[in-house]
Enzyme design. Structure first.
Site, PDB file in Angstrom:
ATOM      1  N   TYR A  41       0.829  -1.201   0.000  1.00 35.79           N
ATOM      2  CA  TYR A  41       0.000   0.000   0.000  1.00 35.79           C
ATOM      3  C   TYR A  41       0.858   1.242   0.000  1.00 35.79           C
ATOM      4  O   TYR A  41       2.062   1.199   0.227  1.00 35.79           O
ATOM      5  CB  TYR A  41      -0.949  -0.010   1.195  1.00 35.79           C
ATOM      6  CG  TYR A  41      -0.305   0.322   2.523  1.00 35.79           C
ATOM      7  CD1 TYR A  41      -0.477   1.577   3.112  1.00 35.79           C
ATOM      8  CD2 TYR A  41       0.472  -0.609   3.196  1.00 35.79           C
ATOM      9  CE1 TYR A  41       0.110   1.887   4.336  1.00 35.79           C
ATOM     10  CE2 TYR A  41       1.056  -0.322   4.416  1.00 35.79           C
ATOM     11  CZ  TYR A  41       0.874   0.928   4.980  1.00 35.79           C
ATOM     12  OH  TYR A  41       1.467   1.233   6.186  1.00 35.79           O
ATOM     13  N   ARG A  60       8.062   4.057  -4.915  1.00 38.57           N
ATOM     14  CA  ARG A  60       8.114   3.154  -3.764  1.00 38.57           C
ATOM     15  C   ARG A  60       7.089   2.039  -3.904  1.00 38.57           C
ATOM     16  O   ARG A  60       7.352   0.879  -3.544  1.00 38.57           O
ATOM     17  CB  ARG A  60       7.899   3.926  -2.456  1.00 38.57           C
ATOM     18  CG  ARG A  60       8.135   3.072  -1.215  1.00 38.57           C
ATOM     19  CD  ARG A  60       8.091   3.880   0.055  1.00 38.57           C
ATOM     20  NE  ARG A  60       6.797   4.490   0.282  1.00 38.57           N
ATOM     21  CZ  ARG A  60       6.510   5.273   1.319  1.00 38.57           C
ATOM     22  NH1 ARG A  60       7.451   5.550   2.212  1.00 38.57           N
ATOM     23  NH2 ARG A  60       5.312   5.794   1.468  1.00 38.57           N
ATOM     24  N   ARG A 108      -7.530 -20.604  -1.433  1.00 43.27           N
ATOM     25  CA  ARG A 108      -6.559 -20.401  -0.356  1.00 43.27           C
ATOM     26  C   ARG A 108      -5.445 -21.424  -0.422  1.00 43.27           C
ATOM     27  O   ARG A 108      -5.647 -22.624  -0.190  1.00 43.27           O
ATOM     28  CB  ARG A 108      -7.258 -20.458   1.010  1.00 43.27           C
ATOM     29  CG  ARG A 108      -6.333 -20.024   2.142  1.00 43.27           C
ATOM     30  CD  ARG A 108      -7.005 -20.125   3.508  1.00 43.27           C
ATOM     31  NE  ARG A 108      -6.133 -19.590   4.540  1.00 43.27           N
ATOM     32  CZ  ARG A 108      -5.102 -20.253   5.080  1.00 43.27           C
ATOM     33  NH1 ARG A 108      -4.839 -21.482   4.679  1.00 43.27           N
ATOM     34  NH2 ARG A 108      -4.352 -19.682   6.006  1.00 43.27           N
ATOM     35  N   HIS A 110      -0.816 -21.196  -0.052  1.00 45.09           N
ATOM     36  CA  HIS A 110       0.320 -20.298   0.115  1.00 45.09           C
ATOM     37  C   HIS A 110       1.029 -19.991  -1.199  1.00 45.09           C
ATOM     38  O   HIS A 110       1.594 -18.915  -1.362  1.00 45.09           O
ATOM     39  CB  HIS A 110       1.329 -20.885   1.115  1.00 45.09           C
ATOM     40  CG  HIS A 110       0.917 -20.713   2.546  1.00 45.09           C
ATOM     41  ND1 HIS A 110      -0.218 -21.289   3.067  1.00 45.09           N
ATOM     42  CD2 HIS A 110       1.485 -20.018   3.561  1.00 45.09           C
ATOM     43  CE1 HIS A 110      -0.327 -20.972   4.344  1.00 45.09           C
ATOM     44  NE2 HIS A 110       0.688 -20.194   4.679  1.00 45.09           N
ATOM     45  N   GLU A 186      12.699   2.488  13.671  1.00 41.33           N
ATOM     46  CA  GLU A 186      11.653   3.437  13.298  1.00 41.33           C
ATOM     47  C   GLU A 186      10.532   3.366  14.317  1.00 41.33           C
ATOM     48  O   GLU A 186      10.580   2.572  15.259  1.00 41.33           O
ATOM     49  CB  GLU A 186      11.123   3.120  11.903  1.00 41.33           C
ATOM     50  CG  GLU A 186      10.523   1.723  11.766  1.00 41.33           C
ATOM     51  CD  GLU A 186      10.097   1.380  10.351  1.00 41.33           C
ATOM     52  OE1 GLU A 186      10.123   2.261   9.477  1.00 41.33           O
ATOM     53  OE2 GLU A 186       9.728   0.216  10.116  1.00 41.33           O
ATOM     54  N   LEU A 210      11.231   1.416   6.857  1.00 43.07           N
ATOM     55  CA  LEU A 210      10.681   1.944   5.613  1.00 43.07           C
ATOM     56  C   LEU A 210      11.308   3.300   5.330  1.00 43.07           C
ATOM     57  O   LEU A 210      11.368   4.156   6.213  1.00 43.07           O
ATOM     58  CB  LEU A 210       9.161   2.096   5.726  1.00 43.07           C
ATOM     59  CG  LEU A 210       8.459   2.591   4.465  1.00 43.07           C
ATOM     60  CD1 LEU A 210       8.442   1.503   3.400  1.00 43.07           C
ATOM     61  CD2 LEU A 210       7.043   3.051   4.780  1.00 43.07           C
TER      62      LEU A 210
END
Length: 291
Positions: A41, A60, A108, A110, A186, A210
């Protein structure tokens, strides 16, 4: 989604190729963003209808997609077009745009499926930072950073950060500052700066944190007003003895920390170096609005 939050039902969002009211947006329950948190996101601020460093945010996003091996659904020009149209539909002004790309809908398992990604973009009003936080600063606590090792990816898998941030909130603090082996990384949702002997110090980019777009802007503004800047490892003891501590994010901008754990930072008020950077940040926003 079955119900929009109060006041947001009529917000126009973008979901998989269509603009529609938030109350009508639906995501499949087998979307991997929902099942696994298998998504990335961005949160992009806009002032006066103009995005703050949109190209940097999209770069990014592209980096995060590459790191998690999700195909980029749109070329850069189309992302620009979609985001510009969504902001126009929102009415321009100051806004915060949440953009999420998940791996998509699949049974579903992996293993990576062969399916198109899900794209969701939502605008929200961007309100001014509360005067109480600007004038009085924030309270923060320190905790061991026990999240995963891919913090350079802006992933929606945020439960580790959520649990750590809640520890701060439970103690009446605003944020948690994290460290690994007593090296500062951070905040749960922020980047960290310390003013030490007149120099603005922040941890260098790595997989432990980040690289924030606002972080980079703060460093540029500090340098422009002749504050020495150093991107280097920052020890926890250095942080605890710093003259000033700052936190930055796309919605908090850059705020001073005036209490760390039970100890006041400096004299317990936002410091002079922070005030100069805050003023420079407000001038930067004013220039953006005037474009």
């Amino acid at each position: 989604m079955a119900n929009a939050l109060p006041g947001e039902a009529d917000t126009t969002v973008f979901l998989d190729g269509a603009f529609l009211p938030l109350s009508q947006a639906r995501v499949h329950p087998l979307d991997r963003g929902f099942i696994y948190g298998d998504a990335v996101y961005e949160v992009i601020p806009a002032y006066g209808g103009h995005y703050l460093r949109l190209d940097a945010h999209l770069a990014r996003l592209e980096h995060s997609l590459t790191e998690v091996r999700i195909g980029n659904p749109y070329p850069r020009a189309q992302w620009n077009h979609l985001l510009t149209e969504l902001l126009d539909r929102h009415g321009g002004g100051d806004a915060s745009i949440y953009l999420q790309v998940s791996r998509g809908v699949a049974p579903r398992d992996h293993a990576f499926p062969d399916c198109p990604p899900t794209v969701f973009i939502m605008p929200r009003p961007l309100h001014p930072v509360p005067a109480k936080q600007v004038d009085g600063g924030l309270k923060a606590i320190c905790r061991e950073d026990i999240r995963w090792h891919w913090c350079q990816i802006k992933s929606t898998s945020l439960q580790g950060a959520v649990l750590l941030r809640q520890q701060a909130l439970d103690l009446g603090a605003d944020e948690v500052i994290l460290h690994r082996d007593r090296w500062v990384t951070e905040g749960a949702a922020t980047n960290v700066f310390a003013v030490i002997s007149g120099s603005v110090v922040t941890p260098p980019p790595s997989h432990w944190l980040l690289q924030g777009i606002t972080r980079n802007l703060v460093l540029e503004l500090a340098a422009q007003i002749d504050l020495p800047v150093a991107e280097r490892p920052l020890g926890l003891e250095e942080l605890q003895g710093a003259d000033e501590i700052w936190l930055s994010s796309s919605t908090k901008e850059v705020l001073a920390v005036t209490q760390l754990d039970a100890t006041l930072v400096g004299n317990g008020r936002p410091g002079p170096a922070w005030r100069r950077v805050w003023n420079a940040y407000q001038a930067f926003k004013a220039d953006l609005r005037a474009q």
